[in-house]
Design a protein around this motif. Sequence first.
Motif, short mmCIF file in Angstrom:
data_model
loop_
_atom_site.label_atom_id
_atom_site.label_comp_id
_atom_site.label_asym_id
_atom_site.label_seq_id
_atom_site.Cartn_x
_atom_site.Cartn_y
_atom_site.Cartn_z
N GLY A 5 0.77 -1.23 0.00
CA GLY A 5 0.00 0.00 0.00
C GLY A 5 0.80 1.28 0.00
O GLY A 5 0.37 2.29 -0.54
N GLU A 6 1.98 1.28 0.58
CA GLU A 6 2.76 2.52 0.67
C GLU A 6 3.72 2.70 -0.49
O GLU A 6 4.53 3.63 -0.50
CB GLU A 6 3.51 2.58 2.01
CG GLU A 6 4.77 1.77 2.08
CD GLU A 6 4.60 0.25 2.19
OE1 GLU A 6 5.62 -0.43 2.10
OE2 GLU A 6 3.47 -0.24 2.35
N GLY A 7 3.67 1.83 -1.49
CA GLY A 7 4.51 1.98 -2.67
C GLY A 7 5.67 1.02 -2.75
O GLY A 7 6.39 0.99 -3.74
N SER A 8 5.89 0.22 -1.71
CA SER A 8 6.96 -0.78 -1.74
C SER A 8 6.52 -1.94 -2.63
O SER A 8 5.34 -2.15 -2.85
CB SER A 8 7.26 -1.27 -0.33
OG SER A 8 7.71 -0.21 0.49
N ILE A 23 11.69 -1.59 0.03
CA ILE A 23 11.01 -0.54 0.76
C ILE A 23 11.11 0.79 0.01
O ILE A 23 12.20 1.29 -0.28
CB ILE A 23 11.59 -0.41 2.18
CG1 ILE A 23 11.47 -1.75 2.91
CG2 ILE A 23 10.89 0.71 2.95
CD1 ILE A 23 12.23 -1.82 4.21
N HIS A 24 9.96 1.34 -0.30
CA HIS A 24 9.85 2.62 -0.99
C HIS A 24 10.41 3.73 -0.11
O HIS A 24 10.12 3.79 1.07
CB HIS A 24 8.39 2.88 -1.32
CG HIS A 24 8.13 4.20 -1.97
ND1 HIS A 24 8.49 4.45 -3.26
CD2 HIS A 24 7.54 5.31 -1.51
CE1 HIS A 24 8.13 5.69 -3.57
NE2 HIS A 24 7.56 6.24 -2.52
N ASP A 25 11.23 4.57 -0.66
CA ASP A 25 11.82 5.72 0.05
C ASP A 25 12.72 5.33 1.21
O ASP A 25 12.83 6.08 2.19
CB ASP A 25 10.73 6.68 0.55
CG ASP A 25 10.10 7.47 -0.59
OD1 ASP A 25 10.72 7.55 -1.66
OD2 ASP A 25 9.00 7.99 -0.40
N TYR A 26 13.39 4.18 1.16
CA TYR A 26 14.30 3.77 2.23
C TYR A 26 15.61 4.53 2.08
O TYR A 26 16.15 4.65 0.99
CB TYR A 26 14.55 2.26 2.16
CG TYR A 26 15.37 1.74 3.31
CD1 TYR A 26 14.78 1.50 4.53
CD2 TYR A 26 16.73 1.50 3.17
CE1 TYR A 26 15.52 1.01 5.60
CE2 TYR A 26 17.48 1.02 4.22
CZ TYR A 26 16.87 0.77 5.43
OH TYR A 26 17.61 0.29 6.48
#
Length: 58
Positions: A5-8, A23-26
């Motif tokens: 849901g968060e883009g990952s 992980i998105h934005d890691y």
Amino acid sequence: MAVFGEGSIAVLKRNSGKVLMLIHDYAGDYPFQEVAPHFDGLMEMLAGSAIWVQEQMK
């Protein structure tokens, strides 16, 4: 490809078959987290989540 849901996104690790979440934005050095030991485990986890949501809606 599975998307969280968060883009990952979910990816399979070739040598082990483990399911990892990219992980998105890691911001760290290793943007992966293991989410299941194999693809069937991911499907079981997702089915369990869907059943839980259905129960909460009753």
